[in-house]
Design an enzyme around this catalytic site. Structure first.
Site, PDB file in Angstrom:
ATOM      1  N   GLU A   1      -0.636  -9.211  -0.740  1.00  0.00           N
ATOM      2  CA  GLU A   1      -2.079  -9.426  -0.540  1.00  0.00           C
ATOM      3  C   GLU A   1      -2.820  -9.433  -1.878  1.00  0.00           C
ATOM      4  O   GLU A   1      -3.749 -10.209  -2.080  1.00  0.00           O
ATOM      5  CB  GLU A   1      -2.640  -8.351   0.397  1.00  0.00           C
TER       6      GLU A   1
ATOM      7  N   GLY B   1       0.580  -4.960   0.819  1.00  0.00           N
ATOM      8  CA  GLY B   1      -0.577  -4.984  -0.084  1.00  0.00           C
ATOM      9  C   GLY B   1      -0.266  -5.635  -1.423  1.00  0.00           C
ATOM     10  O   GLY B   1      -1.175  -6.120  -2.103  1.00  0.00           O
TER      11      GLY B   1
ATOM     12  N   ALA C   1       0.875  -1.169   0.000  1.00  0.00           N
ATOM     13  CA  ALA C   1       0.000   0.000   0.000  1.00  0.00           C
ATOM     14  C   ALA C   1       0.911   1.217   0.000  1.00  0.00           C
ATOM     15  O   ALA C   1       2.053   1.145   0.470  1.00  0.00           O
ATOM     16  CB  ALA C   1      -0.861  -0.013   1.255  1.00  0.00           C
TER      17      ALA C   1
ATOM     18  N   GLU D   1       4.281  -5.302   7.384  1.00  0.00           N
ATOM     19  CA  GLU D   1       3.516  -4.233   8.040  1.00  0.00           C
ATOM     20  C   GLU D   1       3.918  -3.998   9.484  1.00  0.00           C
ATOM     21  O   GLU D   1       3.868  -2.876   9.988  1.00  0.00           O
ATOM     22  CB  GLU D   1       2.005  -4.540   7.966  1.00  0.00           C
TER      23      GLU D   1
HETATM   24  N1  COA Z   1       4.654   3.145  -0.519  1.00  0.00           N
HETATM   25  C1  COA Z   1       5.054   4.308  -1.046  1.00  0.00           C
HETATM   26  N2  COA Z   1       6.239   4.460  -1.681  1.00  0.00           N
HETATM   27  C2  COA Z   1       7.002   3.368  -1.804  1.00  0.00           C
HETATM   28  C3  COA Z   1       6.643   2.119  -1.274  1.00  0.00           C
HETATM   29  C4  COA Z   1       5.394   2.029  -0.612  1.00  0.00           C
HETATM   30  N3  COA Z   1       4.936   0.897  -0.104  1.00  0.00           N
HETATM   31  N4  COA Z   1       7.638   1.236  -1.530  1.00  0.00           N
HETATM   32  C5  COA Z   1       8.587   1.908  -2.215  1.00  0.00           C
HETATM   33  N5  COA Z   1       8.202   3.191  -2.380  1.00  0.00           N
HETATM   34  C6  COA Z   1       8.929   4.272  -3.061  1.00  0.00           C
HETATM   35  C7  COA Z   1      10.105   4.778  -2.230  1.00  0.00           C
HETATM   36  O1  COA Z   1       9.661   5.721  -1.281  1.00  0.00           O
HETATM   37  C8  COA Z   1      10.971   5.382  -3.312  1.00  0.00           C
HETATM   38  O2  COA Z   1      10.410   6.619  -3.687  1.00  0.00           O
HETATM   39  P1  COA Z   1      11.376   7.927  -3.891  1.00  0.00           P
HETATM   40  O3  COA Z   1      12.289   7.522  -5.024  1.00  0.00           O
HETATM   41  O4  COA Z   1      10.433   9.018  -4.256  1.00  0.00           O
HETATM   42  O5  COA Z   1      12.083   8.108  -2.612  1.00  0.00           O
HETATM   43  C9  COA Z   1      10.771   4.424  -4.488  1.00  0.00           C
HETATM   44  O6  COA Z   1       9.544   3.751  -4.243  1.00  0.00           O
HETATM   45  C10 COA Z   1      11.871   3.395  -4.612  1.00  0.00           C
HETATM   46  O7  COA Z   1      11.958   2.683  -3.376  1.00  0.00           O
HETATM   47  P2  COA Z   1      13.314   2.535  -2.518  1.00  0.00           P
HETATM   48  O8  COA Z   1      12.930   2.300  -1.096  1.00  0.00           O
HETATM   49  O9  COA Z   1      14.210   3.700  -2.792  1.00  0.00           O
HETATM   50  O10 COA Z   1      13.921   1.239  -3.177  1.00  0.00           O
HETATM   51  P3  COA Z   1      14.933   0.204  -2.498  1.00  0.00           P
HETATM   52  O11 COA Z   1      15.416  -0.669  -3.590  1.00  0.00           O
HETATM   53  O12 COA Z   1      15.921   0.908  -1.669  1.00  0.00           O
HETATM   54  O13 COA Z   1      14.023  -0.672  -1.504  1.00  0.00           O
HETATM   55  C11 COA Z   1      12.056  -1.913  -0.852  1.00  0.00           C
HETATM   56  C12 COA Z   1      12.990  -1.490  -1.998  1.00  0.00           C
HETATM   57  C13 COA Z   1      10.873  -2.638  -1.470  1.00  0.00           C
HETATM   58  C14 COA Z   1      12.791  -2.847   0.104  1.00  0.00           C
HETATM   59  C15 COA Z   1      11.577  -0.660  -0.081  1.00  0.00           C
HETATM   60  O14 COA Z   1      11.074   0.278  -1.034  1.00  0.00           O
HETATM   61  C16 COA Z   1      10.496  -0.907   0.923  1.00  0.00           C
HETATM   62  O15 COA Z   1      10.764  -1.433   1.988  1.00  0.00           O
HETATM   63  N6  COA Z   1       9.240  -0.513   0.633  1.00  0.00           N
HETATM   64  C17 COA Z   1       8.151  -0.586   1.542  1.00  0.00           C
HETATM   65  C18 COA Z   1       7.641  -1.999   1.707  1.00  0.00           C
HETATM   66  C19 COA Z   1       6.524  -2.071   2.730  1.00  0.00           C
HETATM   67  O16 COA Z   1       6.705  -1.818   3.902  1.00  0.00           O
HETATM   68  N7  COA Z   1       5.323  -2.399   2.248  1.00  0.00           N
HETATM   69  C20 COA Z   1       4.174  -2.542   3.090  1.00  0.00           C
HETATM   70  C21 COA Z   1       3.405  -1.292   3.115  1.00  0.00           C
HETATM   71  S1  COA Z   1       1.957  -1.437   4.131  1.00  0.00           S
END
Ligand code: COA
Length: 262
Positions: free
Chosen positions: A116, A113, A67, A136
């Site tokens: 999910e 999400g 999400a 989460e």
């Molecule tokens: N919501 C909003 N933005 C997200 C996102 C999410 N769930 N997951 C990634 N992004 C965005 C990042 O903020 C970043 O945006 P920016 O370039 O404007 O800063 C972009 O996507 C790239 O992500 P980044 O974190 O820089 O990539 P990474 O390779 O370093 O890490 C992940 C990849 C997937 C490990 C990391 O993005 C992450 O942990 N995301 C969240 C996962 C999560 O907690 N999901 C459950 C949500 S309820």
């Protein structure tokens, strides 16, 4: 199909391809994307030309990274319940209850999400680089789009508790081992593998039978339904169709059935 802002759709050979196109945000599901998904799946459900849906994320890094966390800032308890309820009703449950199979082509991170969404689909195929998890708890939350309900069904209660409570990310290979995905293939073969499954369904089966099979299987996991009763009713209903007569006749006449969809 109309033009969408965060989703690209393409219709070819009875397959609807749905690609989430927020690649710069790793295809995170914001409200607008969820609304578009609702519209697309609602229409797909009613369009008899569409026999299988394949859903994926754009790029090679993420299916969906969850999400959109930006939209979670400052939510009240009521807002959060409403977000969860709307998402579940309008997208995740809609996909699970769709009258035609939905295949998730998991092309990278499927987190929160995103996992999910994949779990709401009927069949999951992952690329070798895919990673999956429900992280989460790291945000002080729990899954809100059906993760606590669908993960135990797919992998069992013990493994689901471990994955949700540790927030661990697992590889595609591990996901296959525990039954979370059906197949793991090289990224270049991902779409082809999904299409091969889709074509088996499209070319060899009767759409009404597929619809009834999905209904009966879903009923097995619905506390308000008797799955065996649903199966009996669905089995009976199949015999009211021309396609059932054709399928049986074709077998007896040693020829390929020519299903018409009714
Ligand atoms: N919501 C909003 N933005 C997200 C996102 C999410 N769930 N997951 C990634 N992004 C965005 C990042 O903020 C970043 O945006 P920016 O370039 O404007 O800063 C972009 O996507 C790239 O992500 P980044 O974190 O820089 O990539 P990474 O390779 O370093 O890490 C992940 C990849 C997937 C490990 C990391 O993005 C992450 O942990 N995301 C969240 C996962 C999560 O907690 N999901 C459950 C949500 S309820």
């Amino acid at each position: 199909m109309p033009i969408y802002k965060n989703i690209h759709t393409e219709f070819k050979n009875h397959i609807l391809y749905v690609t989430i196109t927020r690649e710069d945000k790793l295809n995170a599901l914001n409200t607008h994307t969820l609304q578009e998904l609702h519209q697309i799946f609602d229409e797909a459900n009613q369009d008899s030309e569409i026999k299988v849906v394949i859903i994926t994320g754009s790029g090679t890094k993420a299916f969906v990274a969850g999400a959109d966390i930006v939209e979670l800032v400052n939510l009240t308890q009521e807002d959060a319940v409403s977000l969860s309820k709307t998402g579940q009703n309008q997208v995740f449950d809609l996909i699970e209850k769709l009258s035609k199979p939905v295949i998730a082509a998991i092309n990278g991170f499927a987190l929160g999400g995103g996992l999910e969404l994949a779990m709401a689909c009927h069949i999951r195929v992952a690329s070798q680089n895919a990673q999956m998890g429900l992280p989460e708890v790291f945000l002080g939350l729990i899954p809100g789009y059906g993760g606590t309900q669908r993960l135990p069904i797919l992998v069992g209660k013990g493994k689901a508790i471990e994955l949700i409570c540790t927030g661990d990310m697992i590889t595609a290979q591990e996901a296959q081992k525990i039954g979370l995905v059906n197949h793991v293939v090289a990224i270049d073969d991902l779409l082809k593998t999904c299409e091969n499954i889709a074509y088996k369904i499209i070319n060899q089966t009767a759409p009404f039978a597929i619809k009834q099979a999905l209904l009966a299987i879903n009923a097995a996991f619905d506390k308000h339904k008797n799955g065996f009763e649903q199966e009996m009713n669905s089995f009976g209903l199949c015999f009211t169709t021309e396609d059932c007569k054709e399928g049986i006749e074709a077998f007896l006449q040693k020829r390929k059935a020519n299903f018409k969809g009714y």
